[in-house]
Write a protein that holds these residues in place. Sequence first.
Motif, mmCIF file in Angstrom:
data_model
loop_
_atom_site.group_PDB
_atom_site.id
_atom_site.type_symbol
_atom_site.label_atom_id
_atom_site.label_comp_id
_atom_site.label_asym_id
_atom_site.label_seq_id
_atom_site.Cartn_x
_atom_site.Cartn_y
_atom_site.Cartn_z
ATOM 1 N N LEU A 105 3.133 3.944 3.937
ATOM 2 C CA LEU A 105 4.342 4.649 4.353
ATOM 3 C C LEU A 105 5.277 4.896 3.169
ATOM 4 N N ALA A 106 5.375 3.916 2.273
ATOM 5 C CA ALA A 106 6.217 4.096 1.081
ATOM 6 C C ALA A 106 5.701 5.258 0.241
ATOM 7 N N GLY A 107 4.370 5.382 0.149
ATOM 8 C CA GLY A 107 3.788 6.501 -0.595
ATOM 9 C C GLY A 107 4.096 7.845 0.040
ATOM 10 N N LEU A 108 4.429 7.827 1.311
ATOM 11 C CA LEU A 108 4.814 9.051 2.019
ATOM 12 C C LEU A 108 6.322 9.278 1.995
ATOM 13 N N GLY A 109 7.023 8.396 1.283
ATOM 14 C CA GLY A 109 8.463 8.565 1.107
ATOM 15 C C GLY A 109 9.314 8.082 2.259
#
Length: 355
Positions: A105-109
């Motif tokens: 999720l962090a990689g998706l901002g």
Amino acid sequence: MTDVLIVGSGPTGLTLACDLALRGITVRVLDGRCGPHRESRGKGLVPSSLEVFARLGAAERMAAVGIRGVILRKYFDGAHINDTPTGDGLLIGQFQVEEALRELLAGLGVPIEYQAQVVGITQDATGVTAELADGRSVRAGYAAGCDGGRSSVRKLLGIPFEGRTEATETMVIGDVRAPGLSRDHWHQWFSSDGGGMLLCPIPATDIFQLQASPELGENGEPLPPSLEGFQRLFDRHARVPGIRLADPTWLAAWRVNVRMAARMREGRVFLAGDAAHVHPIAGGLGMNTGVQDAAALGRTLAAALTDPAADGVLDAYEAERLPAAAHVLADTVGRHERVLAAVREPGRGTEAGLA
């Protein structure tokens, strides 16, 4: 305005958030806690959940941490009776599942917004407004309550949580270290005088998840879980000299809950996971059922946001998942009863709840 507000960042909420974000749908994830936990809790993923995570791109992360083909080592009155291989699921701590999903999720901002307790919900024809304990408000097109069995969202919506809760705790649970104990097996000790203890190694850690029948006090009531109590239970059931349990990072008591929300949708707000249903742990279906809820809700919300004029699209989620939840409740009650009967026989253990 955010497309979907998700309340709760356990496996259900994180799965839903990843699913929607990968579809290009804007999400906000709120959690009333101070930060992530590191408790083993639900500790197994079944193939259908792994299929969901493969589609999301998180399965490889989880497989790199988890273990397949765990051996259940059964003892009776301290004696090793037999070993039973498990099936094709993945042994992995719940906090490790959540870590993999947060990383995705962090990689998706998308960040997790902690210390964001929802205390009020209103909705109108165009969206939902959530009021937070700190006075802020959040506006979204839709909202999902993925905030566990004590769900604030469910209570704010006034949705009944129907079923039963046993009056007395039937098990103590915790995460502990057990230096010197083999981590190659899920140890399951049972005793002819009743009761037992299980120690399951959580992969990629030095902790075991402990499950045991509780100690009883002088009044016959279960004693609160404690490291000292865990050690007494271990000595009673395992009868393995020289092993000292240590460093408890999670202590809890568990009782049988069999409850289901009367409905899983109120207008633009939906319930998923433990917020919508809780049941016995036999078979390890709790976290997995929440993952399936999230996958179904992701499809429903994506369809609604793609074509807001489509008739009945929002009804699809409850139509699919409410009967599924009812089936899981009935199924796990039966599994729980089978396990309770099986462990009275030497050489049998929790595998009785897997069929």
